[in-house]
Scaffold this motif. Structure first.
Motif, mmCIF file in Angstrom:
data_model
loop_
_atom_site.group_PDB
_atom_site.id
_atom_site.type_symbol
_atom_site.label_atom_id
_atom_site.label_comp_id
_atom_site.label_asym_id
_atom_site.label_seq_id
_atom_site.Cartn_x
_atom_site.Cartn_y
_atom_site.Cartn_z
ATOM 1 N N GLU A 64 0.832 -1.199 0.000
ATOM 2 C CA GLU A 64 0.000 0.000 0.000
ATOM 3 C C GLU A 64 0.871 1.256 0.000
ATOM 4 O OE1 GLU A 64 -2.224 -0.486 3.556
ATOM 5 O OE2 GLU A 64 -3.647 -1.909 2.678
ATOM 6 N N LEU A 65 0.342 2.332 -0.505
ATOM 7 C CA LEU A 65 1.073 3.601 -0.521
ATOM 8 C C LEU A 65 1.407 4.076 0.893
ATOM 9 C CD1 LEU A 65 -0.823 5.428 -3.391
ATOM 10 C CD2 LEU A 65 1.655 5.201 -3.265
ATOM 11 N N ASN A 66 0.535 3.772 1.848
ATOM 12 C CA ASN A 66 0.798 4.163 3.240
ATOM 13 C C ASN A 66 2.044 3.495 3.811
ATOM 14 O OD1 ASN A 66 -1.254 5.956 3.548
ATOM 15 N ND2 ASN A 66 -2.613 4.602 4.685
ATOM 16 N N LYS A 67 2.482 2.390 3.177
ATOM 17 C CA LYS A 67 3.631 1.638 3.684
ATOM 18 C C LYS A 67 4.883 1.879 2.840
ATOM 19 C CE LYS A 67 0.651 -1.874 5.736
ATOM 20 N NZ LYS A 67 0.259 -3.303 5.782
ATOM 21 N N TYR A 68 4.885 3.001 2.139
ATOM 22 C CA TYR A 68 6.045 3.375 1.341
ATOM 23 C C TYR A 68 7.295 3.407 2.221
ATOM 24 C CZ TYR A 68 9.091 6.283 -1.569
ATOM 25 O OH TYR A 68 10.148 6.772 -2.286
ATOM 26 N N ASN A 69 8.415 2.876 1.673
ATOM 27 C CA ASN A 69 9.623 2.722 2.473
ATOM 28 C C ASN A 69 10.855 2.830 1.579
ATOM 29 O OD1 ASN A 69 11.365 1.960 4.666
ATOM 30 N ND2 ASN A 69 9.653 0.798 5.532
ATOM 31 N N VAL A 70 11.987 2.578 2.143
ATOM 32 C CA VAL A 70 13.236 2.515 1.374
ATOM 33 C C VAL A 70 13.297 1.157 0.695
ATOM 34 C CG1 VAL A 70 15.754 2.518 1.488
ATOM 35 C CG2 VAL A 70 14.432 4.090 2.929
ATOM 36 N N TYR A 71 13.639 1.143 -0.607
ATOM 37 C CA TYR A 71 13.734 -0.109 -1.364
ATOM 38 C C TYR A 71 15.158 -0.204 -1.919
ATOM 39 C CZ TYR A 71 8.731 0.459 -0.879
ATOM 40 O OH TYR A 71 7.479 0.652 -0.359
ATOM 41 N N ALA A 72 15.944 -1.103 -1.359
ATOM 42 C CA ALA A 72 17.389 -1.158 -1.603
ATOM 43 C C ALA A 72 17.747 -1.383 -3.066
ATOM 44 C CB ALA A 72 18.010 -2.250 -0.730
ATOM 45 N N LYS A 73 16.993 -2.246 -3.786
ATOM 46 C CA LYS A 73 17.360 -2.589 -5.161
ATOM 47 C C LYS A 73 16.330 -2.109 -6.183
ATOM 48 C CE LYS A 73 19.950 -6.753 -3.813
ATOM 49 N NZ LYS A 73 20.085 -8.230 -3.992
ATOM 50 N N ALA A 74 15.412 -1.274 -5.765
ATOM 51 C CA ALA A 74 14.330 -0.854 -6.656
ATOM 52 C C ALA A 74 14.854 -0.053 -7.843
ATOM 53 C CB ALA A 74 13.312 -0.025 -5.885
ATOM 54 N N LYS A 75 14.367 -0.415 -9.045
ATOM 55 C CA LYS A 75 14.699 0.325 -10.252
ATOM 56 C C LYS A 75 13.446 0.897 -10.921
ATOM 57 C CE LYS A 75 18.895 -2.295 -11.380
ATOM 58 N NZ LYS A 75 19.559 -3.160 -12.391
ATOM 59 N N ASN A 76 12.306 0.337 -10.524
ATOM 60 C CA ASN A 76 11.071 0.754 -11.176
ATOM 61 C C ASN A 76 9.918 0.728 -10.162
ATOM 62 O OD1 ASN A 76 8.813 1.001 -13.012
ATOM 63 N ND2 ASN A 76 10.228 0.374 -14.634
ATOM 64 N N ILE A 77 9.237 1.870 -9.998
ATOM 65 C CA ILE A 77 8.067 1.950 -9.111
ATOM 66 C C ILE A 77 6.841 2.280 -9.955
ATOM 67 C CG2 ILE A 77 6.929 3.352 -7.340
ATOM 68 C CD1 ILE A 77 9.519 3.478 -5.830
ATOM 69 N N ILE A 78 5.816 1.458 -9.799
ATOM 70 C CA ILE A 78 4.555 1.683 -10.503
ATOM 71 C C ILE A 78 3.481 1.944 -9.456
ATOM 72 C CG2 ILE A 78 2.918 0.799 -12.196
ATOM 73 C CD1 ILE A 78 6.100 -1.112 -11.786
ATOM 74 N N VAL A 79 2.770 3.076 -9.595
ATOM 75 C CA VAL A 79 1.740 3.461 -8.628
ATOM 76 C C VAL A 79 0.364 3.300 -9.264
ATOM 77 C CG1 VAL A 79 0.806 5.323 -7.211
ATOM 78 C CG2 VAL A 79 3.283 5.111 -7.513
ATOM 79 N N PHE A 80 -0.502 2.562 -8.590
ATOM 80 C CA PHE A 80 -1.911 2.458 -8.973
ATOM 81 C C PHE A 80 -2.720 3.143 -7.874
ATOM 82 C CE2 PHE A 80 0.122 -1.030 -11.077
ATOM 83 C CZ PHE A 80 -0.591 -1.278 -12.247
ATOM 84 N N THR A 81 -3.447 4.193 -8.209
ATOM 85 C CA THR A 81 -4.223 4.849 -7.149
ATOM 86 C C THR A 81 -5.537 5.413 -7.666
ATOM 87 O OG1 THR A 81 -4.163 6.473 -5.358
ATOM 88 C CG2 THR A 81 -3.115 7.105 -7.432
ATOM 89 N N SER A 82 -6.535 5.304 -6.833
ATOM 90 C CA SER A 82 -7.826 5.921 -7.120
ATOM 91 C C SER A 82 -7.884 7.266 -6.401
ATOM 92 C CB SER A 82 -8.964 5.016 -6.632
ATOM 93 O OG SER A 82 -8.851 4.791 -5.234
ATOM 94 N N THR A 83 -8.967 7.986 -6.595
ATOM 95 C CA THR A 83 -9.227 9.244 -5.897
ATOM 96 C C THR A 83 -10.564 9.101 -5.207
ATOM 97 O OG1 THR A 83 -7.985 10.565 -7.485
ATOM 98 C CG2 THR A 83 -9.647 11.717 -6.182
ATOM 99 N N TYR A 84 -10.667 9.635 -3.993
ATOM 100 C CA TYR A 84 -11.931 9.509 -3.277
ATOM 101 C C TYR A 84 -12.540 10.889 -3.044
ATOM 102 C CZ TYR A 84 -15.440 7.365 -0.352
ATOM 103 O OH TYR A 84 -16.643 6.904 0.141
#
Length: 731
Positions: A376-396
């Motif tokens: 979940e977006l609320n649990k965003y953190n440091v990602y040691a080997k991340a090269k690509n982040i894809i975000v899926f989000t709605s609007t309320y």
């Protein structure tokens, strides 16, 4: 207060009170039927305000040997208690003008007595009454929290009655019915609490304090009741009950309960000798009882019946919605930790839809051997080997983040990633609502402005969870990452079609793009218009293919591209003139030509031109500009005969073409941009823009229109997207 508090309060209260609410609703439905069935007896007296009390008393005394009392029910029935020859008291419904007996007052049916006892106390006496009062209070709170959630979903209280997004049945009608029955349900709940409080003596005393009235001894006495002023001037509409005197003795009074007070009246002079006004508590109790039971008003009884039924539906639909949300939003069993993965999928989802799409991408990347982490977006953190982040989000609601994404904006600004990361944002929403994908837009802008982040693809918006749009984004994403990602399509319930016979009138040869026209004539009268869809069934099996139709002279015209392996297109191309096929019309209401639009722009590419051919033919008095894009000029030849006929009959049709493989080699969006003044004028004059063809073309065209509307004072692009001025049917 966050949306989660409202939602969890709404859900928790509904779960806690569910059993009691079911019992109360079922018995409430039964009891709502009672006033309706009572009214069908037909004993109601019309124009009670025109019948005097004197007339009624005289008629009863002339008809019966002895009358004990009179009651005017809220139903409009007039009930009299009379003494029979056997000295037994009999309650009858009467005509107050003639004294005629209309029917006996029957014993209340057992089902209503039983339902009343269950509804009031659950057969638990005082404890039961307490629970009923408590459940009524909880119902009021549930309704209020539901209204808050509805307002947030619709984009504010001012938009409560704006268009509702076409979602699955339970969710859509949970919203629709809550708007219709919020007030009746609150009335039921509040009056239920009030009546329970009354039974427990929690309200102030409601005794009527009667006071003696000074009587003038010289007041005239009358020989007949019909001559007494008080009885002549008082109508039955103002009367609730009358207790008759036991004899003709002047010291024996009529005890009369009026709507607002109780009086004792001298039977010979009509003088009020005692009077006492009802206290507010009594009036409120009476009103609460009428509002809670529907007594005396068939329309209100029907509303209460529907409201009680809707409560049962809300419980069912709420349960279904919760299951769907949990099913869509269930956590994936993570095979790898966050610091081992190159692909990070972050999800903000209120209803579970965005989570469902995120899971499909997660599954696809996993299948091709990529290391993926989803959270979940609320649990965003440091990602040691991340090269690509894809975000899926709605609007309320009014541009707010979903519950599980509210912490992200603050978290993101405090966390520094160790690597440079490519990112993409996919926003989910509905063009039916004003703040379409607003949170996704804000989130995308926030990430763009951060160090170590590179926007891999522009922000992509998906309207109403359209999977075809998602597949278009997947094609773009696969090109960026350099490999194909398999994505499982969602299962769609099969629609039931009503098939009718069509005769093949004409089929053209293939043009340079392998496109042909097919003209069909229905063999029976059917209702359809340009923009609807024709569902065909190749090889007589259950597989359905749908094509947008043009209505020309009561016939259907289809524009079809023949694909080498296309079962639908090959089936249709194989038809011969005179053959008959069975097909069905699928109404496509959202893509019908708006009758009140004087100026319209049609934009299409390829076979997407089909519905516009019919709309041009059907709307000869409207100003229409058609933009069409194809590969070559020869691609247009299959439509030339239609355009030549239309152009010769009218001067209010403009046609703009663009060809990607010859001439200036421009795409349809380039032609639209060249005519930006026409586009701007059409939009500002409340005209309509309709787009039909490929999704890729639609996105490109909307980007151009957004550019044209930059700085426009009449309407913003966001407002235009949300208005009925824009209609799209792309694939």
């Amino acid at each position: 207060m966050t949306i989660s508090i409202w939602r969890y309060s709404h859900l928790t209260l509904a779960l806690v009170s569910s059993l009691f609410l079911i019992v109360a609703s079922v018995t409430g439905i039964i009891l709502a039927v009672e006033p309706i069935s009572h009214q069908t007896k037909g004993y109601a007296v019309e124009n009670l305000e025109e019948v005097s009390l004197a007339t009624a008393i005289d008629a009863l005394k002339n008809t019966y040997d002895e009358v004990l009392g009179l009651e005017v029910e809220s139903s409009g029935f007039v009930k009299a208690s009379v003494l029979t020859m056997d000295m037994e008291t009999l309650d009858v419904y009467v005509n107050p003008v003639t004294g005629e007996q209309l029917g006996e007052v029957r014993e209340r049916p057992y089902i209503f007595t039983f339902a009343t006892n269950v509804h009031r106390s659950l057969f638990l006496k005082s404890i039961g009454r307490f629970f009923v009062g408590l459940i009524s209070l909880l119902l009021a709170i549930i309704a209020i929290t539901g209204l808050v959630l509805l307002a947030k979903r619709q984009g504010g209280f001012s938009k409560l009655f704006s268009k509702v997004q076409k979602d699955y049945f339970e969710l859509r009608y949970h919203v629709v019915l809550s708007r219709w029955f919020f007030i009746p349900i609150v009335i039921l709940a509040v009056t239920g609490v009030y009546l329970s409080a009354e039974k427990f003596n929690l309200l102030p005393e409601a005794n009527v304090e009667q006071q003696e009235v000074v009587v003038n001894e010289n007041t005239k006495a009358y020989n007949h009741i019909k001559e007494v002023p008080f009885f002549k001037e008082t109508t039955l509409a103002a009367v609730r009950q009358v207790e008759f005197p036991f004899s003709d003795d002047p010291e024996e009074y009529y005890l009369i309960a009026l709507q607002d007070k109780e009086v004792a009246v001298n039977q010979q002079t009509g003088t009020i000798v005692r009077s006492g006004d009802y206290p507010f508590v009594t009036m409120a109790s009476r009103l609460s009882l009428v509002l809670h039971t529907g007594e005396g008003n068939v329309i209100w009884s029907i509303i209460l019946l529907l409201a009680s039924t809707s409560i049962l539906f809300f419980m069912y639909s709420g349960f279904v919605m919760t299951l769907k949300r949990r099913k869509k939003g269930k956590r994936i069993t993570q095979l790898l930790g966050k610091d081992e993965c190159e692909y990070i999928i972050l999800v903000g989802s209120e209803s579970g839809t965005a989570f469902d799409f995120g899971q499909r991408l997660y599954n696809g990347l996993t299948k091709v051997g990529k290391k993926v982490f989803l959270t979940e977006l609320n649990k965003y953190n440091v990602y040691a080997k991340a090269k690509n982040i894809i975000v899926f989000t709605s609007t309320y609601g009014e541009g707010e983040p979903p519950t599980n994404a509210r912490k992200f904006p603050a978290l993101f600004s405090t966390i520094q990633q160790p690597n440079k990361i490519d990112f993409s944002v996919i926003g989910f929403g509905s063009l039916d609502y004003p703040d379409y994908c607003k949170f996704a837009i804000e989130l995308d802008n926030q990430i763009i402005s951060a160090n170590n982040f590179h926007q891999q693809l522009p922000l992509f918006k998906i309207n109403k969870s359209d999977f075809d749009s998602f597949e278009l984004w997947m094609i773009q994403f696969s090109k960026q990452v350099g490999f194909t990602i398999p994505i499982e399509r969602p299962i769609i319930n099969k629609k039931k079609y009503k098939k009718v016979e069509f005769e093949v009138v004409e089929r053209t040869a293939l043009n340079c793009d392998d496109t042909f026209l097919l003209r069909l004539k229905p063999k029976s009268k059917i209702d359809f218009t340009s923009g609807d869809l024709l569902a065909i069934f190749p090889n007589a099996d259950d597989m359905v293919r749908e094509y947008s139709v043009a209505r020309i002279e009561d016939e259907i015209l289809l524009s079809i591209k023949k694909h080498e392996l296309g079962r639908g297109s090959n089936f249709l191309f194989g038809l011969k003139v005179g053959e008959t096929i069975k097909a069905a019309i699928d109404r496509n209401e959202h893509f019908h030509f708006p009758e009140n639009s004087k100026n319209s722009i049609f934009i299409s590419n390829g076979t997407g031109i089909a519905p516009f051919l019919g709309m041009i033919s059907e709307n000869t008095t409207k100003n229409i500009s058609l933009f069409w894009g194809g590969r070559k000029k020869a691609s247009m030849e299959v439509y030339n005969s239609i355009f030549e006929k239309e152009a010769s009959n009218r001067g209010n049709l403009k046609i703009f073409t663009s060809f990607s493989r010859e001439g200036e080699k421009q795409y349809i969006q380039d032609a639209v941009l060249e005519q930006k003044d026409l586009v701007l004028e059409t939009i500002n004059q409340n005209g309509t823009i309709m787009i039909c063809g490929s999704l890729a073309m639609q996105h490109d065209v909307l980007d151009v229109i957004e550019k044209i509307l930059e700085g426009n004072q009449t309407i913003t692009f966001e407002a235009f997207e949300n208005s009925n001025q824009l209609k799209t049917d792309c694939y």
